[in-house]
Design a protein around this motif. Structure first.
Motif, PDB file in Angstrom:
ATOM      1  N   LEU A   1     -18.172 -25.483  67.821  1.00 27.09           N
ATOM      2  CA  LEU A   1     -17.235 -24.373  67.701  1.00 27.09           C
ATOM      3  C   LEU A   1     -16.184 -24.362  68.802  1.00 27.09           C
ATOM      4  O   LEU A   1     -15.276 -23.535  68.782  1.00 27.09           O
ATOM      5  N   SER A   2     -16.293 -25.283  69.744  1.00 24.22           N
ATOM      6  CA  SER A   2     -15.350 -25.297  70.861  1.00 24.22           C
ATOM      7  C   SER A   2     -13.939 -25.622  70.389  1.00 24.22           C
ATOM      8  O   SER A   2     -13.754 -26.460  69.484  1.00 24.22           O
ATOM      9  N   PRO A   3     -12.924 -24.984  70.961  1.00 26.66           N
ATOM     10  CA  PRO A   3     -11.533 -25.224  70.543  1.00 26.66           C
ATOM     11  C   PRO A   3     -11.114 -26.674  70.778  1.00 26.66           C
ATOM     12  O   PRO A   3     -11.515 -27.307  71.746  1.00 26.66           O
ATOM     13  N   GLY A   4     -10.308 -27.201  69.869  1.00 35.61           N
ATOM     14  CA  GLY A   4      -9.770 -28.540  70.039  1.00 35.61           C
ATOM     15  C   GLY A   4     -10.653 -29.656  69.536  1.00 35.61           C
ATOM     16  O   GLY A   4     -10.280 -30.830  69.644  1.00 35.61           O
ATOM     17  N   SER A   5     -11.821 -29.336  68.982  1.00 32.41           N
ATOM     18  CA  SER A   5     -12.735 -30.383  68.518  1.00 32.41           C
ATOM     19  C   SER A   5     -12.551 -30.711  67.045  1.00 32.41           C
ATOM     20  O   SER A   5     -13.191 -31.635  66.538  1.00 32.41           O
ATOM     21  N   ALA A   6     -11.689 -29.984  66.352  1.00 28.59           N
ATOM     22  CA  ALA A   6     -11.559 -30.145  64.897  1.00 28.59           C
ATOM     23  C   ALA A   6     -11.140 -31.563  64.519  1.00 28.59           C
ATOM     24  O   ALA A   6     -11.700 -32.166  63.600  1.00 28.59           O
TER      25      ALA A   6
END
Length: 225
Positions: free
Chosen positions: A21-26
């Motif tokens: 769910l951490s930002p930028g991992s998508a």
């Protein structure tokens, strides 16, 4: 970049939902899950990859807004279909080897005709069911490459079965966050056990068929005397 990739890879392997769910991992998730599905669909040594659970995880991540469901599902379908195509090409290549040709020639002609008929009439069902069994997922396209020479027909089987497989598993994953906790946990356990159950059923079916064939051959030899 390497550290971030390693962290996401470990999180996917261990199904660590919170870490993903951490930002930028998508972007890394898109790349890695597509790579997982592609490898497991095309190469037998990649069978241990947890692809079924990864597809469910992608659906759940899409439901909570980490991934775009349209992009994620499309990438998985493309990865699964192209992976099956590569496995099919491996079957076409293997069919040219003298050793493989020798194995095929030892099979009775009636049995090979039965295989060809089954692949032609029920190839879509065979490929769809194979997608739920680790290892078998790439073996069936390889067998089709050896026996089924209608390329357009195979592409239809591959893309349609991949779309159904992704839609089913990712769709269930998409619904999991909206379900009550006990039902969600039970559904997850069933999904995780399904590939193992499917593989065991396939092994049992093959073993039963082989045993019946051995018994039939033995009876025919005894009748000759």
């Amino acid at each position: 970049m390497f550290d971030a990739t390693q962290e996401v890879l470990i999180a996917i392997w261990h199904q660590d939902f919170d870490a993903l769910l951490s930002p930028g991992s998508a972007v890394l998730i898109y790349v890695l899950v597509s790579l997982f599905i592609f490898l497991e669909s095309s190469f037998l040594p990649a069978a241990p990859l947890p692809c079924d659970s990864v597809v469910v995880l992608v659906g759940t991540l899409s439901a909570v807004g980490v991934l775009n469901p349209f992009l994620a599902f499309a990438l998985l379908i493309i990865a699964a279909s192209v992976g099956s195509w590569l496995a099919y090409l491996q079957g076409r290549w293997l069919n040219r080897l003298p050793v493989v040709q020798g194995w095929v020639n030892k099979v009775p002609e009636s049995n090979m005709k039965m295989v060809d008929n089954l692949l032609g009439r029920h190839g879509l069902i065979a490929l769809f069911m194979a997608r739920f069994a680790p290892g078998v997922r790439c073996l069936v396209p390889m067998v089709m490459g050896i026996r089924l020479h209608e390329v357009q027909r195979f592409h239809y089987f591959a893309w349609f079965s991949a779309s159904l497989w992704i839609a089913l598993l990712a769709g269930v994953g998409f619904l999991l966050p909206s379900l009550p906790e006990p039902i969600s946990r039970f559904a997850t356990m069933v999904l995780m056990a399904a590939p193992v159950a499917t593989l065991c059923a396939a092994i049992f079916t093959f073993a039963t068929w082989r045993l019946r064939r051995l018994i039939g051959d033995k009876k025919r030899r005894l009748n000759k005397f």
